[in-house]
Structure formats: structure tokens, C-alpha cells
Scaffold this motif. Structure first.
Motif, PDB file in Angstrom:
ATOM      1  N   THR A   1       0.825  -1.200   0.000  1.00 32.85           N
ATOM      2  CA  THR A   1       0.000   0.000   0.000  1.00 32.85           C
ATOM      3  C   THR A   1       0.860   1.252   0.000  1.00 32.85           C
ATOM      4  O   THR A   1       0.569   2.225  -0.689  1.00 32.85           O
ATOM      5  CB  THR A   1      -0.900   0.017   1.243  1.00 32.85           C
ATOM      6  OG1 THR A   1      -1.572  -1.238   1.332  1.00 32.85           O
ATOM      7  CG2 THR A   1      -1.936   1.123   1.150  1.00 32.85           C
TER       8      THR A   1
ATOM      9  N   GLN B   1       3.747   1.572  -1.173  1.00 33.39           N
ATOM     10  CA  GLN B   1       4.296   1.778  -2.513  1.00 33.39           C
ATOM     11  C   GLN B   1       3.265   2.418  -3.422  1.00 33.39           C
ATOM     12  O   GLN B   1       3.542   3.366  -4.147  1.00 33.39           O
ATOM     13  CB  GLN B   1       4.737   0.437  -3.112  1.00 33.39           C
ATOM     14  CG  GLN B   1       6.147   0.060  -2.675  1.00 33.39           C
ATOM     15  CD  GLN B   1       6.602  -1.200  -3.338  1.00 33.39           C
ATOM     16  OE1 GLN B   1       5.814  -1.844  -4.068  1.00 33.39           O
ATOM     17  NE2 GLN B   1       7.837  -1.607  -3.101  1.00 33.39           N
ATOM     18  N   GLU B   2       2.016   1.796  -3.305  1.00 34.50           N
ATOM     19  CA  GLU B   2       0.949   2.387  -4.113  1.00 34.50           C
ATOM     20  C   GLU B   2       0.771   3.846  -3.767  1.00 34.50           C
ATOM     21  O   GLU B   2       0.644   4.711  -4.629  1.00 34.50           O
ATOM     22  CB  GLU B   2      -0.377   1.654  -3.854  1.00 34.50           C
ATOM     23  CG  GLU B   2      -0.477   0.361  -4.628  1.00 34.50           C
ATOM     24  CD  GLU B   2      -1.776  -0.363  -4.315  1.00 34.50           C
ATOM     25  OE1 GLU B   2      -1.857  -1.562  -4.608  1.00 34.50           O
ATOM     26  OE2 GLU B   2      -2.693   0.278  -3.766  1.00 34.50           O
TER      27      GLU B   2
ATOM     28  N   ALA C   1       3.335   5.772  -5.194  1.00 32.27           N
ATOM     29  CA  ALA C   1       3.078   5.972  -6.629  1.00 32.27           C
ATOM     30  C   ALA C   1       2.009   7.032  -6.840  1.00 32.27           C
ATOM     31  O   ALA C   1       2.166   7.937  -7.647  1.00 32.27           O
ATOM     32  CB  ALA C   1       2.645   4.652  -7.283  1.00 32.27           C
ATOM     33  N   SER C   2       0.890   6.880  -6.065  1.00 33.21           N
ATOM     34  CA  SER C   2      -0.179   7.868  -6.248  1.00 33.21           C
ATOM     35  C   SER C   2       0.266   9.235  -5.777  1.00 33.21           C
ATOM     36  O   SER C   2      -0.165  10.251  -6.315  1.00 33.21           O
ATOM     37  CB  SER C   2      -1.458   7.433  -5.548  1.00 33.21           C
ATOM     38  OG  SER C   2      -1.198   7.100  -4.226  1.00 33.21           O
TER      39      SER C   2
END
Lengths: 424, 140
Positions: free
Chosen positions: A133, A135-136, A139-140
Motif C-alpha cells: 500500500t 508503494q501504491e 506511486a499515487s
């Protein structure tokens, strides 16, 4: 039946003592033992009893102790799969309490370790998912950062556009003001034109009136002239009559002379008279001719007067027509000027409206500008926050990693524990 | 001293003794004579007599169309001709002794003689000449 160890000890001692005593009591009855050896024998017997009881007891005791110790060792090494068993459950004592306690302890440790393991698993999973999460989120967050960049750029473009629009609208406002002032000028000049046209129209009207007056006077003069000429013509007619009479008289005189000549001597006097008559007739004719000449010249003059009158009347007519046309033209000018003025008024009104609209638009643009600035500021903040978030995200990722590591290591540690016998 | 009636033919002043004239009449009723020559302009009823009207200027070859409406009615001695002239003037009393024959180069037709009168020259009409000319014309 629960007997505490101290009681077991006391009972043992008592038994030994009793056994000693008993042996003492018994030994005299045993043959074969010398009295000096009787005490020794009793002591030995009691020792023996004591040894036996003691060894039995201590064996059991130390055996239990050994079991407990080995259980403790096992537990230390992490094997929680076996329960501790102590023998001799007929007379449980503190050892069995201890064993029970150890079992309970082991059980609770087992459950604790089991819980810890579960929790460690869950933590590991969670930390993995958290890692994913995070990482996500990273990324976001990057995405957000990119979008924020775009918004920022867009906000810049917006700001530029707003400036451009503001500039254009200022120009529009200026031109509207110019239009309004021009419309006012047009309205003013239309008013002026109207006044001038009105006064011109009045003047044309009055000149028309005077022309009409002159025309009527000319007409009446013409009429008088006509009457005059009629009189002259009458005179001419009379003169004609006189002329006719004179000519006839002349003829008669001629004939009289002829007859008189024919009459010879007797006709001489008559001939003279006839001659006189002829002379009279001649002078009459001459006078009549003079009169005719005069009348003719008067007539000619009259005709000249008439023709110049006619000319004057023509000119007056054309003057009247011109004045009429002028009047018409002034009416047209007046109409046009009124139309122009109303149009100019409406243009001025429209310009007023447009000015207020333009002001409203300018204010709206100012609002937009403010909003854009706010947006830009907010975007900056978002950008900063995103950056912070990224940093925090990094930290979090780091922490999650640590957590993951820690859970790993915890798992590793916890793995050492054996909870179930068959497991390895 | 004779009484001469002066009249104009063209631009010339002619004269005729009043003995030759019966009467001067004005605007007589001119009757149309069929198949008449040009010089015979018509006929009139003069006191019951039918007389011929001669256009004298035309006969003698004078140009112009001006004619006096007063006609000279000649006596029967002169065939009772009625003469048209260009304009009847007046009767003058002339010394006939002053009558001169027309000089050479005086090319007025039918002139018996000339008399000066009042700065003008009166050409006395030769009636015989006129009669002869008429006879010539009407003989054809």
C-alpha cells in the motif's frame, strides 16, 4: 490426598524415628543380634529405613525436580509441545503444584507464543500489504505530484489568460467609453442639426410666404396689365374705326375731286373743298397712325413688361419650387436628425449598459484571478504537502520495512517454539 | 394745270389724269372669271355694269404682291377698265407744260412722260400702251 513436602519430610522423619523406635523395640526380639550390636542394628535399621524412605522420597522428589528442570530446559529451548508429568499422583504436593503451574505456564506460554506467532504472521502480512500500500501510495503521491504540477502549470496559463482577458477588457471598456462619448457627440450634433434644420425650415417657410406674396402681387399686376392692354386694344379698335372713316373720307374726297373736275368750272370750289376734306382725312389718318404707333409702342412696352413679369413669375415659381424643395429637404434633415438623435441615444444607453456589463465582467475576472491565485497557492501547498507526504511515505516505507524485518525476525524467533508435538 | 392721281406701282410713282377716272371704289366684290388670264383678276358689278379688273403691276411686270384695295374705275373712253395698283396716293395739280418725255435709259414701262413733283418723279401712265398690251394678251 495432598500432602505438602514439609509434611512429607516430617512424616518421613517421624517414620524414621518411629522405625528406629520400632526397631529398637523389635530388635530385642530378634535372635541373633548381640546387644551391643542391637543399637547399631537399630541404628542401621533406622538408617536403612531412613535411607530407603529418603532415597525413595528423594528419588521421587529429585526425579520430579529433574523432570521439572528438563521441562524448564525444554521450555527454554522452545519446545512447548509436551506437558510436564510428575509421578506419584497419589500424594500430590507442591511439586505437582509446581508441575501444574509449569504446565499452566507452558500452556499460557504456548497460547501466548501461538498468539504472538499469529500476530507476527498477521503483522508480517499486514506489513507486506502495508508495504504494498505504501508503494501504491508513493506511486499515487507521485501521480498527485505530477497532477499538481500540471495544475500548477495550468494555473500559470490561467493566470496569463486572466491577465490577457483583463487587458482586453480594459481596452474594450476604453473603446466602449469612446463609443459612448462619440454617441453623445453625435446626439449633440444631431440636436444642433435639428435646431439648424428647424430654423432653416422656418426661414424657408417665411421665404416661401414672401414668394407667394410676390407671386400674388405679380399676378394682380399682370391682371392690371391685361386690363390695360384690353383698354389699349379698345383704343386700337377705335383708331381703326377712325382710320377707316378717314380712308373712306379720303376716297370720297378723291371721287369728289374727280366729279368736280368733270363738272368743269362749276366744280372748282367743290374741288377745293374736296381737297380740303382730303387733307383733313390725311391728317386724321396721320394722327390715327400716330395714335396707332403710340398704342403699338405702349403695347410693345406692355408686352415687354408682361414678358418680364412672366419671367419674374417664372423665376418666382422656380424660387417657390426651390423654397418648397428646401423646405422638404429641411423636413428630411429634421427627420434624419431626429432619427440620428434617437439612435445616438440608444447607442449611448447601450454603451452605458455595456460599460456596466464590462465592469461586472472585470470584477468577475478579478474574482477568477483571485481564485486562480488561491488555486496556485493551494497547489503550492498541495505540492508541499505531497512532498511532505512523499517524505513521510518514504519514512513509512522505511518503518514498514523495519516492521517487516522486525516481524520477520519475530517470526524467526517464534518459529523456534514448538507448539504441537508432531510439528518440527 | 391738270389734276393727276398719283399711285404707286412697285417702287415707282405713277400718275393718271383724273379725266380718265370715273370713280375710285374700295373693296369691290370681285367675281371670279373662269379661264381668265393672270392679269385679269376678276370682274365687278359697277352700277349694273360688269367690268374687268386688271392687275396693273402684274401687267406691267412689277414685282411684289402689295395691292391697294382701292380700284381705279376708268371711264368708258378707256374701256371702263378697273385698275389695281400697289397703292393709291392722292390727286395733285400739275403743270402739264413741265411734262417731259421719258429720257433714254428710263426703263419704266408704259410711261408717257415724267414730271418732277415734290422731289419725286411721277411717271405718267401711257394708257394706250396699257390697252395695247391688254389687247395683245386677250387676243391670243
Amino acid at each position: 490426598m495432598r500432602i505438602e513436602i514439609s509434611y512429607k519430610f516430617i512424616i518421613g522423619f517421624i517414620v524414621v524415628v518411629v522405625s528406629g523406635i520400632l526397631v529398637n523395640l523389635v530388635v530385642p526380639y530378634i535372635e541373633g543380634i548381640e546387644p551391643e550390636f542391637r543399637q547399631l542394628f537399630s541404628i542401621l535399621c533406622s538408617l536403612l529405613v531412613g535411607l530407603i524412605i529418603g532415597s525413595v522420597f528423594s528419588r521421587a522428589f529429585s526425579g520430579n525436580i529433574r523432570r521439572l528442570t528438563s521441562a524448564g530446559d525444554r521450555i527454554r529451548q522452545g519446545d512447548l509441545s509436551e506437558d510436564v508429568k510428575v509421578g506419584d499422583s497419589r500424594f500430590p504436593d507442591e511439586i505437582s503444584d509446581l508441575a501444574k503451574a509449569m504446565n499452566q505456564f507452558q500452556a499460557s506460554l504456548r497460547s501466548l507464543v501461538g498468539d504472538i506467532r499469529n500476530i507476527a504472521f498477521r503483522v508480517a502480512n499486514s506489513s507486506q500489504s502495508l508495504s504494498g500500500t505504501s508503494q501504491e501510495m508513493a506511486a499515487s503521491a507521485q501521480e498527485v505530484a505530477r497532477t499538481t504540477d500540471q495544475i500548477s502549470k495550468g494555473a500559470e496559463t490561467q493566470a496569463e489568460m486572466v491577465e490577457e482577458s483583463t487587458r482586453l477588457f480594459k481596452e474594450v471598456a476604453i473603446s466602449i467609453k469612446l463609443v459612448a462619448s462619440s454617441a453623445k457627440a453625435v446626439a449633440d450634433s444631431a440636436d444642433l442639426t435639428l435646431e439648424t434644420a428647424r430654423s432653416g425650415s422656418d426661414m424657408a417657410g417665411s421665404s416661401l410666404d414672401s414668394i407667394r406674396q410676390v407671386l400674388s402681387e405679380a399676378e394682380s399686376s399682370g391682371q392690371q396689365m391685361v386690363n390695360f392692354i384690353a383698354q389699349l386694344q379698345k383704343i386700337s379698335k377705335f383708331v381703326e374705326v377712325i382710320n377707316g372713316i378717314a380712308q373712306k373720307t379720303n376716297l370720297l374726297a378723291l371721287n369728289a375731286t374727280i366729279e368736280a373736275a368733270r363738272a368743269g368750272e362749276y366744280g372748282h370750289g367743290f374741288a377745293v373743298v374736296a381737297e380740303e376734306i382730303r387733307k383733313l382725312a390725311d391728317s386724321t389718318t396721320t394722327s390715327a397712325d400716330e395714335i396707332t404707333g403710340l398704342v403699338e409702342s405702349i403695347c410693345k412696352e406692355g408686352e415687354q413688361v408682361q414678358s418680364s413679369m412672366a419671367q419674374v413669375i417664372d423665376e418666382m415659381e422656380s424660387g417657390r419650387e426651390a423654397a418648397d424643395r428646401t423646405n422638404q429637404a429641411f423636413s428630411d434633415i429634421t427627420r434624419n436628425a431626429e432619427g440620428t438623435r434617437s439612435k445616438a441615444s440608444s447607442i449611448a444607453e447601450l454603451a452605458e449598459q455595456q460599460t456596466s456589463s464590462a465592469e461586472r465582467i472585470t470584477r468577475a475576472i478579478d474574482e477568477i484571478d483571485r481564485v486562480v491565485s488561491d488555486n496556485a497557492a493551494a497547489t503550492e501547498q498541495v505540492s508541499a504537502a505531497t512532498q511532505e507526504q512523499s517524505a513521510a511515505m518514504e519514512e513509512m516505507a522505511q518503518s514498514v520495512k523495519e516492521l517487516s524485518n522486525m516481524s520477520e525476525s519475530m517470526l524467526q524467533i517464534v518459529k523456534q517454539f514448538k507448539l504441537v508435538k508432531d510439528q518440527d | 394745270m391738270a389734276l393727276i392721281l398719283t399711285y404707286s406701282l412697285g417702287n415707282d410713282l405713277y400718275g393718271l389724269e383724273i379725266d380718265a377716272i370715273q370713280e375710285i371704289i374700295e373693296n369691290p366684290v370681285l367675281h371670279y372669271v373662269p379661264r381668265a388670264e393672270g392679269v385679269l383678276t376678276g370682274s365687278i358689278n359697277f352700277h349694273g355694269q360688269i367690268l374687268a379688273v386688271i392687275d396693273l403691276p402684274k401687267l406691267l411686270g412689277f414685282a411684289g404682291n402689295q395691292r391697294d384695295h382701292r380700284h381705279l374705275v376708268l371711264t368708258s373712253e378707256y374701256r371702263s377698265l378697273v385698275l389695281k395698283t400697289c397703292g393709291v396716293e392722292r390727286i395733285v395739280n400739275l403743270e402739264m407744260e413741265l411734262l417731259q418725255p421719258p429720257p433714254d435709259g428710263h426703263d419704266r414701262p408704259a410711261v408717257r412722260g415724267i414730271i418732277d413733283f415734290d422731289e419725286a418723279t411721277i411717271n405718267l401712265l401711257d394708257t394706250d400702251e396699257v390697252t395695247k398690251q391688254l389687247e395683245d394678251i386677250f387676243a391670243e
